[in-house]
Design a protein around this motif. Structure first.
Motif, PDB file in Angstrom:
ATOM      1  N   TYR A 171       0.781  -1.234   0.000  1.00 40.81           N
ATOM      2  CA  TYR A 171       0.000   0.000   0.000  1.00 40.81           C
ATOM      3  C   TYR A 171       0.814   1.286   0.000  1.00 40.81           C
ATOM      4  O   TYR A 171       0.290   2.346  -0.354  1.00 40.81           O
ATOM      5  CB  TYR A 171      -0.934   0.034   1.218  1.00 40.81           C
ATOM      6  N   PRO A 174       1.508   3.241  -3.787  1.00 43.48           N
ATOM      7  CA  PRO A 174       0.274   3.816  -4.357  1.00 43.48           C
ATOM      8  C   PRO A 174      -0.401   4.797  -3.413  1.00 43.48           C
ATOM      9  O   PRO A 174      -0.939   5.822  -3.847  1.00 43.48           O
ATOM     10  CB  PRO A 174      -0.622   2.597  -4.635  1.00 43.48           C
ATOM     11  N   GLY A 175      -0.360   4.511  -2.112  1.00 43.84           N
ATOM     12  CA  GLY A 175      -0.941   5.442  -1.137  1.00 43.84           C
ATOM     13  C   GLY A 175      -0.207   6.763  -1.119  1.00 43.84           C
ATOM     14  O   GLY A 175      -0.834   7.837  -1.030  1.00 43.84           O
ATOM     15  N   TYR A 176       1.121   6.697  -1.226  1.00 45.70           N
ATOM     16  CA  TYR A 176       1.923   7.930  -1.227  1.00 45.70           C
ATOM     17  C   TYR A 176       1.647   8.760  -2.479  1.00 45.70           C
ATOM     18  O   TYR A 176       1.500   9.981  -2.401  1.00 45.70           O
ATOM     19  CB  TYR A 176       3.408   7.597  -1.129  1.00 45.70           C
ATOM     20  N   GLN A 177       1.577   8.102  -3.633  1.00 52.93           N
ATOM     21  CA  GLN A 177       1.317   8.823  -4.880  1.00 52.93           C
ATOM     22  C   GLN A 177      -0.057   9.501  -4.852  1.00 52.93           C
ATOM     23  O   GLN A 177      -0.200  10.655  -5.272  1.00 52.93           O
ATOM     24  CB  GLN A 177       1.406   7.870  -6.079  1.00 52.93           C
ATOM     25  N   LEU A 178      -1.058   8.797  -4.341  1.00 51.63           N
ATOM     26  CA  LEU A 178      -2.397   9.371  -4.250  1.00 51.63           C
ATOM     27  C   LEU A 178      -2.406  10.551  -3.272  1.00 51.63           C
ATOM     28  O   LEU A 178      -2.951  11.623  -3.579  1.00 51.63           O
ATOM     29  CB  LEU A 178      -3.393   8.304  -3.799  1.00 51.63           C
ATOM     30  N   ALA A 179      -1.788  10.367  -2.091  1.00 51.87           N
ATOM     31  CA  ALA A 179      -1.761  11.437  -1.088  1.00 51.87           C
ATOM     32  C   ALA A 179      -0.994  12.645  -1.601  1.00 51.87           C
ATOM     33  O   ALA A 179      -1.383  13.791  -1.358  1.00 51.87           O
ATOM     34  CB  ALA A 179      -1.146  10.914   0.207  1.00 51.87           C
ATOM     35  N   ALA A 181      -0.659  13.590  -4.747  1.00 54.42           N
ATOM     36  CA  ALA A 181      -1.476  14.271  -5.760  1.00 54.42           C
ATOM     37  C   ALA A 181      -2.548  15.133  -5.088  1.00 54.42           C
ATOM     38  O   ALA A 181      -2.784  16.279  -5.489  1.00 54.42           O
ATOM     39  CB  ALA A 181      -2.123  13.233  -6.684  1.00 54.42           C
ATOM     40  N   ILE A 182      -3.194  14.604  -4.055  1.00 53.21           N
ATOM     41  CA  ILE A 182      -4.200  15.371  -3.321  1.00 53.21           C
ATOM     42  C   ILE A 182      -3.553  16.574  -2.637  1.00 53.21           C
ATOM     43  O   ILE A 182      -4.093  17.687  -2.639  1.00 53.21           O
ATOM     44  CB  ILE A 182      -4.913  14.463  -2.292  1.00 53.21           C
ATOM     45  N   HIS A 183      -2.359  16.339  -2.071  1.00 55.69           N
ATOM     46  CA  HIS A 183      -1.604  17.396  -1.398  1.00 55.69           C
ATOM     47  C   HIS A 183      -1.331  18.566  -2.347  1.00 55.69           C
ATOM     48  O   HIS A 183      -1.556  19.728  -1.995  1.00 55.69           O
ATOM     49  CB  HIS A 183      -0.294  16.806  -0.877  1.00 55.69           C
ATOM     50  N   ARG A 185      -2.894  19.347  -5.093  1.00 57.91           N
ATOM     51  CA  ARG A 185      -4.136  19.998  -5.518  1.00 57.91           C
ATOM     52  C   ARG A 185      -4.665  20.923  -4.415  1.00 57.91           C
ATOM     53  O   ARG A 185      -5.123  22.035  -4.689  1.00 57.91           O
ATOM     54  CB  ARG A 185      -5.185  18.938  -5.872  1.00 57.91           C
TER      55      ARG A 185
END
Length: 198
Positions: A171, A174-179, A181-183, A185
């Motif tokens: 996890y 992928p969790g880091y990449q998603l976080a 990207a949200i960060h 934005r």
């Protein structure tokens, strides 16, 4: 064992009319200090480098796993809180749900143990682990937990932290990449001003 649990509880539980300063301190530890966990994780993410941010994600996973394990234990075995059996003095309101293990301490110590287990984060882990001791005392002092609830929280927290670290390959990236990207934005303008690390 239950007799020992009750005896220890009565030894640590507040008297009927506690000292006002001790009561205020206990309420702070029992009800409000828990917010230091999301605050510390948020600061670590917003101001930290990639290694720190990944450590914060693992710590978050450890806390979530610990709380999920607690829910499973509570469903399998419901242990009454002291006030549910008329034992001692209860000085803060609390839902009449299962007492074992303590959710507050499980979350706190799961994050602490996770940081202790990760290289470069051990100082923060030691600090959090030690700060968990007065929280444990306060929850007993105020009458909403038994001492064994705290021992259960230590065990569940350690398991949650261990599982979160064992499963990082599944996890973390992928969790880091998603976080991240949200960060970007959410905090793009603050990043441009240099107030938040990119």
């Amino acid at each position: 064992m239950e007799s020992l649990n009750h005896t220890l509880f009565l030894w640590l539980n507040a008297p009927k009319h506690p000292n006002a300063w001790v009561l205020a301190l206990a309420i702070f530890f029992a009800k409000h200090l828990i917010w230091a966990v999301p605050l510390a994780i948020s600061i670590g993410w917003l101001r930290g480098h990639e290694g720190t941010r990944k450590a914060m994600l693992v710590a978050t996973a450890a806390g979530v796993l610990g709380l999920l394990i607690n829910q499973a234990i509570g469903l399998a075995w419901s242990h009454p809180r002291p006030f549910m059996i008329g034992l001692g003095h209860t000085l803060i309101p609390h839902a009449a749900d299962s007492s074992f293990p303590s959710d507050h301490l499980t979350l706190w110590w799961a994050v602490a143990f996770s940081l202790l287990f990760q290289r470069g984060q051990r100082g923060g882990g030691i600090g959090l682990a030690l700060a968990g001791v007065p929280i444990a005392w306060a929850r007993i002092y105020l009458g909403v937990h038994f001492p064994f609830d705290m021992l259960g929280a230590i065990a569940v927290a350690a398991v949650g932290a261990w599982l979160a670290l064992r499963a990082v390959r599944w996890y973390l990236e992928p969790g880091y990449q998603l976080a991240a990207a949200i960060h970007h934005r959410l905090f793009g303008k603050l990043i441009a001003l240099g107030w938040v690390r990119a």
